[in-house]
Scaffold this active site. Structure first.
Site, short mmCIF file in Angstrom:
data_model
loop_
_atom_site.label_atom_id
_atom_site.label_comp_id
_atom_site.label_asym_id
_atom_site.label_seq_id
_atom_site.Cartn_x
_atom_site.Cartn_y
_atom_site.Cartn_z
N SER A 1 0.95 -1.24 0.03
CA SER A 1 0.07 -0.06 0.12
C SER A 1 0.89 1.21 -0.06
O SER A 1 1.74 1.43 -0.85
CB SER A 1 -1.05 -0.14 1.17
OG SER A 1 -1.99 0.83 0.95
N HIS B 1 -8.24 -4.52 -1.46
CA HIS B 1 -7.24 -3.89 -0.79
C HIS B 1 -6.47 -4.52 0.39
O HIS B 1 -7.25 -4.95 1.18
CB HIS B 1 -7.42 -2.38 -0.73
CG HIS B 1 -6.05 -1.73 -0.27
ND1 HIS B 1 -5.17 -1.26 -1.28
CD2 HIS B 1 -5.53 -1.24 0.82
CE1 HIS B 1 -3.93 -0.70 -0.90
NE2 HIS B 1 -4.30 -0.56 0.58
N ASP C 1 -9.60 -3.60 -5.97
CA ASP C 1 -8.77 -2.69 -5.30
C ASP C 1 -8.83 -1.26 -5.94
O ASP C 1 -8.78 -1.24 -7.32
CB ASP C 1 -7.29 -2.93 -5.30
CG ASP C 1 -6.47 -2.27 -4.32
OD1 ASP C 1 -6.54 -1.13 -3.93
OD2 ASP C 1 -5.73 -2.97 -3.38
#
Length: 313
Positions: free
Chosen positions: A150, A277, A247
């Protein structure tokens, strides 16, 4: 979002996952405290050293057996505003043990208290520390990968770009899990209406604004602050990017992978159907996550020239 699109193993998790309060001071404080839970100092198959370099906190994972001589600098996620290395203890321990590599997990400073370039500077300090300690740790400076998830994946990509522009050893590979690469995604207001599980575009805008100190999508951004803004991607190391097809970052990840490939960089893009995600961290025991992480580790082993026994190919 239609929950029928989510992989069956992950539906219950997503349904009961509350929106996290990243946008206020109290919410960020609580999430930061929770992410520090699990400060273990050992694990089966290796040892963990908690190291402090000035005010920078590092977690150094060292394997007991099948030492390969390779290493990974790992950068945790959290939208640039929350998170801590402890949240990725299980991931770092597994990579260390199963590949026989040293893993250095970076405790970088968080925005908005510490906007760009604080976090990237901290990651550079961790890289430099590892190079200085390479002989003691049995690490070959030519066989170090940089990875993250991320926001940590975005920092990893930015760190790779910066290191490849400077003299000295460069990363052997970059290993990017659902990386947060492009602030211009956060500026797309039409994405606010889509309820992306786990991390949505409203949260995305909060993270980028805190990190950059300006509205996302602005005409100019500082060098190395937004990996996707870099015009020339040639000369970067072999790259793995993994992302779920639900995502928010899917499109920007696909574009970055395509641009890397067009620039002559060897790229593997892994897209997981029905996955939101960071699903592999939230549901690590599911079959979908285990297969995904296993394939990612296999790729990293090949990129770092590690044989199944941990020796160099």
């Amino acid at each position: 979002m239609n929950h029928e699109k989510i992989a069956p193993e992950l539906r219950k998790l997503v349904r009961w996952m509350p929106p996290l309060p990243f946008g206020n001071v109290g919410g960020r404080w609580l999430i930061r405290k929770l992410s520090q839970i699990g400060r273990r100092t050992g694990f089966e198959g290796g040892t963990l050293e908690l190291t402090r370099v000035g005010w920078l906190n590092l977690r150094v994972y060292r394997p007991d057996h099948h030492v390969s001589g390779a290493a990974l600098v790992w950068i945790h996620g959290g939208g640039y505003v929350v998170g801590a290395p402890a949240q990725d203890h299980a991931r770092c321990a597994a990579v260390c043990r199963e590949l026989g590599i040293v893993v250095v997990s970076v405790g970088y400073r968080l925005a908005p208290e510490h906007p760009y370039p604080a976090a990237l500077d901290d990651c550079i300090s961790a890289w430099q520390w590892l190079l200085a300690a390479a002989l003691r740790l049995g690490v070959d400076p030519a066989r170090i990968a940089i990875g993250g998830q991320s926001a940590g994946g975005g920092l990893a990509a930015a760190l790779v770009q910066r290191l490849c522009d400077t003299a000295g050893p460069v990363p052997k590979a970059q290993w990017l899990f659902c990386p947060m690469l492009d602030d211009r995604t956060a500026a797309r207001r039409e994405l606010d209406r889509i309820k992306h599980p786990i991390w949505n575009n409203r949260q995305n805008a909060i993270g980028w604004r805190a990190y950059l100190g300006q509205d996302p999508g602005s005409a100019r951004t500082p060098p190395y602050s937004v990996p996707s803004r870099r015009k020339d991607l040639s000369g970067l190391p072999t790259t793995w990017i993994g992302i779920g097809d639900l995502d928010l970052f899917l499109e920007e990840n696909q574009i970055y992978a395509s641009r890397l490939k067009a620039s002559g960089v060897a790229v593997t893009l892994e897209i997981i159907a029905g996955a939101p995600h960071g699903f592999e961290s939230l549901a690590p025991r599911t079959m979908i996550a285990r297969k995904y992480v296993g394939a990612a580790q296999d790729w990293l082993g090949r990129a770092l020239e590690i044989s199944p026994s941990g020796a160099m190919h």
